[in-house]
Design a protein around this motif. Sequence first.
Motif, PDB file in Angstrom:
ATOM      1  N   PHE A 196       0.866  -1.181   0.000  1.00 44.62           N
ATOM      2  CA  PHE A 196       0.000   0.000   0.000  1.00 44.62           C
ATOM      3  C   PHE A 196       0.902   1.230   0.000  1.00 44.62           C
ATOM      4  CE2 PHE A 196      -2.068   3.446   2.279  1.00 44.62           C
ATOM      5  CZ  PHE A 196      -3.388   3.419   1.867  1.00 44.62           C
ATOM      6  N   THR A 197       0.657   2.145  -0.943  1.00 45.09           N
ATOM      7  CA  THR A 197       1.421   3.392  -0.971  1.00 45.09           C
ATOM      8  C   THR A 197       0.447   4.546  -1.184  1.00 45.09           C
ATOM      9  OG1 THR A 197       3.337   4.540  -1.952  1.00 45.09           O
ATOM     10  CG2 THR A 197       1.910   3.310  -3.449  1.00 45.09           C
ATOM     11  N   HIS A 198       0.777   5.724  -0.643  1.00 42.54           N
ATOM     12  CA  HIS A 198      -0.268   6.729  -0.495  1.00 42.54           C
ATOM     13  C   HIS A 198       0.332   8.127  -0.323  1.00 42.54           C
ATOM     14  CE1 HIS A 198      -1.384   8.891   3.237  1.00 42.54           C
ATOM     15  NE2 HIS A 198      -2.655   8.797   2.933  1.00 42.54           N
ATOM     16  N   TYR A 199      -0.447   9.131  -0.730  1.00 34.48           N
ATOM     17  CA  TYR A 199      -0.174  10.518  -0.345  1.00 34.48           C
ATOM     18  C   TYR A 199      -1.504  11.123   0.082  1.00 34.48           C
ATOM     19  CZ  TYR A 199       1.629  15.275  -0.190  1.00 34.48           C
ATOM     20  OH  TYR A 199       2.014  16.515   0.252  1.00 34.48           O
ATOM     21  N   GLY A 200      -1.547  11.701   1.268  1.00 40.14           N
ATOM     22  CA  GLY A 200      -2.791  12.259   1.779  1.00 40.14           C
ATOM     23  C   GLY A 200      -2.602  13.671   2.304  1.00 40.14           C
ATOM     24  N   ARG A 201      -3.640  14.457   2.150  1.00 40.96           N
ATOM     25  CA  ARG A 201      -3.651  15.821   2.666  1.00 40.96           C
ATOM     26  C   ARG A 201      -4.105  15.816   4.128  1.00 40.96           C
ATOM     27  NH1 ARG A 201      -8.177  20.485   1.401  1.00 40.96           N
ATOM     28  NH2 ARG A 201      -7.011  22.249   2.249  1.00 40.96           N
ATOM     29  N   HIS A 202      -3.662  16.819   4.860  1.00 41.57           N
ATOM     30  CA  HIS A 202      -4.157  17.013   6.217  1.00 41.57           C
ATOM     31  C   HIS A 202      -5.673  17.199   6.212  1.00 41.57           C
ATOM     32  CE1 HIS A 202      -4.920  21.236   5.330  1.00 41.57           C
ATOM     33  NE2 HIS A 202      -3.734  21.273   4.754  1.00 41.57           N
ATOM     34  N   GLY A 203      -6.279  17.076   7.367  1.00 46.26           N
ATOM     35  CA  GLY A 203      -7.718  17.241   7.484  1.00 46.26           C
ATOM     36  C   GLY A 203      -8.135  18.693   7.620  1.00 46.26           C
ATOM     37  N   SER A 204      -9.406  18.905   7.926  1.00 42.33           N
ATOM     38  CA  SER A 204      -9.982  20.251   7.991  1.00 42.33           C
ATOM     39  C   SER A 204      -9.211  21.132   8.981  1.00 42.33           C
ATOM     40  CB  SER A 204     -11.452  20.168   8.395  1.00 42.33           C
ATOM     41  OG  SER A 204     -12.227  19.620   7.351  1.00 42.33           O
ATOM     42  N   ILE A 243       7.203   8.039  -5.496  1.00 35.38           N
ATOM     43  CA  ILE A 243       6.209   6.962  -5.439  1.00 35.38           C
ATOM     44  C   ILE A 243       6.651   5.779  -6.291  1.00 35.38           C
ATOM     45  CG2 ILE A 243       3.858   6.338  -6.138  1.00 35.38           C
ATOM     46  CD1 ILE A 243       3.007   9.180  -5.249  1.00 35.38           C
ATOM     47  N   ILE A 244       7.150   6.072  -7.508  1.00 32.73           N
ATOM     48  CA  ILE A 244       7.592   5.013  -8.422  1.00 32.73           C
ATOM     49  C   ILE A 244       8.792   4.271  -7.847  1.00 32.73           C
ATOM     50  CG2 ILE A 244       8.601   4.540 -10.686  1.00 32.73           C
ATOM     51  CD1 ILE A 244       6.993   6.983 -11.731  1.00 32.73           C
ATOM     52  N   GLU A 245       9.802   5.021  -7.408  1.00 34.88           N
ATOM     53  CA  GLU A 245      11.038   4.391  -6.932  1.00 34.88           C
ATOM     54  C   GLU A 245      10.814   3.600  -5.649  1.00 34.88           C
ATOM     55  OE1 GLU A 245      13.743   7.671  -6.674  1.00 34.88           O
ATOM     56  OE2 GLU A 245      14.203   7.641  -8.831  1.00 34.88           O
ATOM     57  N   THR A 246      10.005   4.129  -4.745  1.00 37.93           N
ATOM     58  CA  THR A 246       9.719   3.406  -3.509  1.00 37.93           C
ATOM     59  C   THR A 246       8.934   2.134  -3.806  1.00 37.93           C
ATOM     60  OG1 THR A 246       9.637   5.506  -2.315  1.00 37.93           O
ATOM     61  CG2 THR A 246       8.724   3.597  -1.202  1.00 37.93           C
ATOM     62  N   ALA A 247       7.983   2.241  -4.727  1.00 41.11           N
ATOM     63  CA  ALA A 247       7.215   1.055  -5.108  1.00 41.11           C
ATOM     64  C   ALA A 247       8.120  -0.007  -5.732  1.00 41.11           C
ATOM     65  CB  ALA A 247       6.103   1.441  -6.075  1.00 41.11           C
ATOM     66  N   ASP A 248       9.048   0.416  -6.568  1.00 46.82           N
ATOM     67  CA  ASP A 248       9.979  -0.547  -7.181  1.00 46.82           C
ATOM     68  C   ASP A 248      10.725  -1.342  -6.108  1.00 46.82           C
ATOM     69  OD1 ASP A 248       9.341   0.035  -9.775  1.00 46.82           O
ATOM     70  OD2 ASP A 248      11.024   1.400 -10.111  1.00 46.82           O
ATOM     71  N   MET A 278       3.286   5.598   3.685  1.00 45.44           N
ATOM     72  CA  MET A 278       2.263   6.631   3.826  1.00 45.44           C
ATOM     73  C   MET A 278       2.935   8.000   3.896  1.00 45.44           C
ATOM     74  SD  MET A 278      -0.231   4.602   6.503  1.00 45.44           S
ATOM     75  CE  MET A 278      -1.696   5.548   6.095  1.00 45.44           C
ATOM     76  N   ARG A 279       2.363   8.946   3.153  1.00 45.90           N
ATOM     77  CA  ARG A 279       2.922  10.301   3.078  1.00 45.90           C
ATOM     78  C   ARG A 279       1.798  11.291   3.376  1.00 45.90           C
ATOM     79  NH1 ARG A 279       3.831   7.167  -1.175  1.00 45.90           N
ATOM     80  NH2 ARG A 279       5.965   6.562  -1.774  1.00 45.90           N
ATOM     81  N   PHE A 280       2.128  12.344   4.130  1.00 52.46           N
ATOM     82  CA  PHE A 280       1.111  13.312   4.529  1.00 52.46           C
ATOM     83  C   PHE A 280       1.567  14.728   4.206  1.00 52.46           C
ATOM     84  CE2 PHE A 280       0.348   9.515   6.921  1.00 52.46           C
ATOM     85  CZ  PHE A 280      -1.033   9.411   6.948  1.00 52.46           C
ATOM     86  N   GLY A 281       0.692  15.467   3.508  1.00 53.07           N
ATOM     87  CA  GLY A 281       1.056  16.804   3.087  1.00 53.07           C
ATOM     88  C   GLY A 281      -0.148  17.687   2.830  1.00 53.07           C
ATOM     89  N   HIS A 282      -0.238  18.231   1.611  1.00 46.12           N
ATOM     90  CA  HIS A 282      -1.139  19.346   1.351  1.00 46.12           C
ATOM     91  C   HIS A 282      -1.895  19.175   0.038  1.00 46.12           C
ATOM     92  CE1 HIS A 282       0.988  21.549   4.574  1.00 46.12           C
ATOM     93  NE2 HIS A 282       2.015  20.856   4.141  1.00 46.12           N
ATOM     94  N   GLU A 283      -2.979  19.970  -0.101  1.00 48.39           N
ATOM     95  CA  GLU A 283      -3.784  19.887  -1.318  1.00 48.39           C
ATOM     96  C   GLU A 283      -3.027  20.392  -2.535  1.00 48.39           C
ATOM     97  OE1 GLU A 283      -3.850  22.511   0.672  1.00 48.39           O
ATOM     98  OE2 GLU A 283      -5.450  23.928   0.166  1.00 48.39           O
ATOM     99  N   CYS A 290      -8.132  14.808   1.513  1.00 46.14           N
ATOM    100  CA  CYS A 290      -8.083  14.075   0.239  1.00 46.14           C
ATOM    101  C   CYS A 290      -6.844  13.187   0.198  1.00 46.14           C
ATOM    102  CB  CYS A 290      -8.100  15.035  -0.935  1.00 46.14           C
ATOM    103  SG  CYS A 290      -6.755  16.243  -0.941  1.00 46.14           S
ATOM    104  N   ASN A 291      -6.931  12.118  -0.571  1.00 39.71           N
ATOM    105  CA  ASN A 291      -5.816  11.169  -0.612  1.00 39.71           C
ATOM    106  C   ASN A 291      -5.829  10.361  -1.890  1.00 39.71           C
ATOM    107  OD1 ASN A 291      -7.334   8.389   0.178  1.00 39.71           O
ATOM    108  ND2 ASN A 291      -8.154  10.098   1.401  1.00 39.71           N
ATOM    109  N   ILE A 292      -4.647   9.929  -2.261  1.00 40.83           N
ATOM    110  CA  ILE A 292      -4.457   9.028  -3.397  1.00 40.83           C
ATOM    111  C   ILE A 292      -3.815   7.763  -2.855  1.00 40.83           C
ATOM    112  CG2 ILE A 292      -3.234   8.654  -5.568  1.00 40.83           C
ATOM    113  CD1 ILE A 292      -3.347  11.724  -5.977  1.00 40.83           C
ATOM    114  N   GLN A 293      -4.451   6.636  -3.097  1.00 36.68           N
ATOM    115  CA  GLN A 293      -3.940   5.346  -2.631  1.00 36.68           C
ATOM    116  C   GLN A 293      -3.657   4.450  -3.832  1.00 36.68           C
ATOM    117  OE1 GLN A 293      -6.755   3.592   0.133  1.00 36.68           O
ATOM    118  NE2 GLN A 293      -7.156   5.562   1.145  1.00 36.68           N
ATOM    119  N   LEU A 294      -2.514   3.790  -3.805  1.00 32.22           N
ATOM    120  CA  LEU A 294      -2.201   2.753  -4.780  1.00 32.22           C
ATOM    121  C   LEU A 294      -2.040   1.444  -4.030  1.00 32.22           C
ATOM    122  CD1 LEU A 294       0.465   4.502  -7.073  1.00 32.22           C
ATOM    123  CD2 LEU A 294      -1.981   4.248  -7.498  1.00 32.22           C
ATOM    124  N   ILE A 295      -2.769   0.425  -4.456  1.00 35.94           N
ATOM    125  CA  ILE A 295      -2.696  -0.880  -3.807  1.00 35.94           C
ATOM    126  C   ILE A 295      -2.136  -1.877  -4.815  1.00 35.94           C
ATOM    127  CG2 ILE A 295      -3.951  -2.689  -2.596  1.00 35.94           C
ATOM    128  CD1 ILE A 295      -5.508   0.748  -2.955  1.00 35.94           C
TER     129      ILE A 295
END
Length: 421
Positions: free
Chosen positions: A54-62, A302-307, A319-324, A363-368
Amino acid sequence: MFMLATALTVTAQTARDDIKANPWLAGSNYVDYDRQLPDFHYTSAPEGYVPFYFTHYGRHGSRWLIGKDDYERVLRPLRKARQQDKLTREGQETLRLLEQFNKTTYKRLGDLTTVGERQHHGIGRRITEHFPEIFLTKGLPVDARSTTVNRCILSMVAECEELMAANPTARIHNDVSESLQYYLNQPWEGKVKEQGDKRDRGLQHQFAERNTHPERLMKVLFNDQQWAADSINQGSLMRHLFEVVINMQSHDDGPDMLHLFTNDEIFDQWRISNAGWYVRYANAPQTGNVMAFSQYNLLKNIIETADTCVALGKTQATMRFGHEVCVMPLACLMELDSCGISVDNFDELHMHWQNYKIFPMACNIQLIFYKPVSGEGDILVKALLNEREATLPVAATATPYYYKWDDLRAYWSEKLERFAE
């Protein structure tokens, strides 16, 4: 081409209806994530495949509004009107509610709210429920990284708390460092910065002015229209007041003042924001179709870590956390669904591209990633945008939403290489 045209035809009819049914969607990047959760009925993986990475980038919440003047620039003209006895009864009540709420903003600008914390607890809990093969694995290694901003760190903590609650044996490594900023929260310089510096804001400004109609609202707030015309920047006040009002969905105890705006005004304010975000961060021809490449470093990571993780073949999560301002262009760069489309005419943009579908709060993007149990066969990947299955820009397998990692990796890598030339 037919598939794209069909998709655009479907979405062309939805934006005004969406916002009429749920006016809070007009908040663009302020939308409460939990207001539009999907049904979570996911397409089953091909027979013989199991998720393992599971690899991901997500934005902080409200959060509270972030700018030092975001609240005061609305309060100042209303206070001025009160001093000169120019407020209507509705104007007085609006000022009272805003003054009352403003007290809660003291030293809170940009902070995560309880709504934002709750969003990430929900996401973290659902991740463990939807992918137990990964997240309930004994001793699961989780690499979780955040930008150095407090609201992002706390969002990471909230999700990781849910991972630990579901799997106390998980080995979670949290990391926060300036050394990670180059891909977690910094744009690629090169052509993106050059185009960004050169972009003509005139077209966007004209669009905003053309779609801002403050006359009715001024009559609601002020009892002397000549005074308001002479003393108030009416278009600016309308837009800034709308920003404060629409972000009240980020607070459990924020006053609901959306009734100050009509359905048409709410829709117009969203269209202005939609165009602004598009030209700054999406595949916009107005800015040379390069702004999504601000996330060059992030997609490369994302690509290199997945490899590396695919080569190891072990069950794990990144898991990565950042901004819109990262999620938005990343979704466009990855070409999730129709996020990466190019639209010339601002007046038609809302029919083809809606920002609230891409980057609400949290918001978030997940790759499984999936591997064959037998050990023989291709590695497959599925994408989720805000926990909804999303299409990817290569041919799918016989099972919808499942793609060969080798195909996707080659497509994205070639796209980045062409841009960097």
